[in-house]
Scaffold this active site. Sequence first.
Site, mmCIF file in Angstrom:
data_model
loop_
_atom_site.group_PDB
_atom_site.id
_atom_site.type_symbol
_atom_site.label_atom_id
_atom_site.label_comp_id
_atom_site.label_asym_id
_atom_site.label_seq_id
_atom_site.Cartn_x
_atom_site.Cartn_y
_atom_site.Cartn_z
ATOM 1 N N ALA A 55 0.826 -1.216 0.000
ATOM 2 C CA ALA A 55 0.000 0.000 0.000
ATOM 3 C C ALA A 55 0.853 1.256 0.000
ATOM 4 O O ALA A 55 0.479 2.269 0.586
ATOM 5 C CB ALA A 55 -0.920 -0.009 1.217
ATOM 6 N N GLN A 79 8.153 1.530 3.342
ATOM 7 C CA GLN A 79 8.970 1.352 2.146
ATOM 8 C C GLN A 79 9.456 2.737 1.736
ATOM 9 O O GLN A 79 8.734 3.503 1.112
ATOM 10 C CB GLN A 79 8.173 0.691 1.020
ATOM 11 N N TYR A 86 -2.845 -6.522 -2.548
ATOM 12 C CA TYR A 86 -2.617 -5.133 -2.944
ATOM 13 C C TYR A 86 -3.729 -4.254 -2.392
ATOM 14 O O TYR A 86 -4.913 -4.593 -2.494
ATOM 15 C CB TYR A 86 -2.533 -5.020 -4.469
ATOM 16 N N GLY A 134 0.847 -8.656 -16.466
ATOM 17 C CA GLY A 134 1.866 -9.678 -16.622
ATOM 18 C C GLY A 134 1.248 -10.985 -17.092
ATOM 19 O O GLY A 134 0.204 -11.401 -16.593
ATOM 20 N N ARG A 175 -34.439 14.721 10.272
ATOM 21 C CA ARG A 175 -33.067 14.926 10.705
ATOM 22 C C ARG A 175 -32.754 14.109 11.958
ATOM 23 O O ARG A 175 -33.628 13.475 12.536
ATOM 24 C CB ARG A 175 -32.829 16.429 10.906
ATOM 25 N N HIS A 190 -48.493 18.856 6.022
ATOM 26 C CA HIS A 190 -48.060 19.764 4.960
ATOM 27 C C HIS A 190 -47.161 20.877 5.487
ATOM 28 O O HIS A 190 -47.475 21.508 6.482
ATOM 29 C CB HIS A 190 -49.243 20.482 4.278
ATOM 30 N N SER A 215 -53.578 25.797 10.998
ATOM 31 C CA SER A 215 -52.628 26.126 9.935
ATOM 32 C C SER A 215 -51.982 27.496 10.145
ATOM 33 O O SER A 215 -52.581 28.407 10.713
ATOM 34 C CB SER A 215 -53.342 26.115 8.581
#
EC number: 2.7.7.23
Length: 449
Positions: free
Chosen positions: A10, A73, A100, A137, A330, A360, A402
Amino acid sequence: MNNIHAIILAAGKGTRMNSTKPKVLQILSNNTLLEHVLSQVKTLCNKIHIAYGFEGKQVQQKINNPSINWVKQVKQLGTGHAVAQVMPYIEGNSISLILYGDVPLIKRSTLYDLINKTQQSGIALLSVILNNPTGYGRIIRNNKQIQAIVEQKDASNMQLNINEVNTGIMAINSQLLKQYLNEIDSRNTQGELYLTDIIACAAADKKTISSIISKNKFEVLGVNDKVQLAELERLFQKDQAIQFMKQGLGLKDPTRFDCRGTLTFGQNCEIDVNTLIKGKVALGNSTTIEPNCIIKNTIIGNHVSIFPNCVIEDAVIGEGVTIGPFVHIRPQTHIQTHAKIGNFVEIKKSTIGKNTKISHLSYVGDSTIGKNVNIGAGVITCNYDGVNKHQTIIADGAFIGSDSQLIAPIKIGKNAKIGAGSTITKSVSENQLSVSRTKQKNLKYRSKK
């Protein structure tokens, strides 16, 4: 199984990604490429080693697993060089499984079979047949026995016609791996130590080299740029969708469904097109989700109907609830059984009681609403004073007319009624009617001359 050591390479930068993040931290379905690989090997191996390089600290912080052995590395001198950096930490009496970090769709079952092959022969490769093997390969065989792997840039014209290619994934006896790593060199067009050269060493040593040809070429595809990443995302999502369908989930079109997390579901669930599942989502029995919905970290009960274009986050939805269309629920919201949340409603951090209707164009925030409450069109709980959030409590059976505003903190009592168009600033007791309006004036209309 025997002592198994996973070696995950990696260290690459992933220049073609054009990103400040290393390639293995690019996201595929809500997880990094490297996390996908780790999820498949963690139950197979006794120890996991990761050879890292570019932005190594960022990689370690993201993975955040103290049981992993991180090996740096410093110079990227080829795959053989990368594996050699890890070998001081590998026990001789073991099998090394080499993978890999940018091949994220590899299956645990494939790796399991590869390890079993290695226990029999000492070396096993994973190969795949490709119609267009360009860039890979080639597997060189003689009388069906693997003799070598030749990289694209070093292959002859005859070898380039071979369509069995090396995936790079192999399992090998660790003592043999150490021996052959000492025998390879960098005399090739790249000037690198190729891990694949150990196969020629083993063949020269008369070792039997086993192989498994992958039946699913998608599991061995690597990722080099954002185009390939997007292609792999689609393959992953379609495969995942098909698995869900085999388990009984109804999907109108598996190519237009995304699950970027985990999804559990009961019987007779149906999900329409362009639905996105994020985080942990659970569906009860006979729940339907119509098009263009986003559901994140939510528990949804039985017989729930979610109409188009809804967003639901970090919520609990009770049995028999109907939601939408165009609803935003939410976090920290609990909607209890048989409630109705209608079109263009937003609810945040609230509990909505049984059989309550918010049908509504309303905003409900920081509220506790009892059962059998009716919230009329255009009702707003005014929960923020510019500094702090305040709570609204509406008791069972209340009726909110309302276009009313409830100025929190406030409590509306049981069976109380609020007249339409009211702005309520003080609490209302049980069974009271509260109306707050300016006196209506009807003025004589004067036409323009």
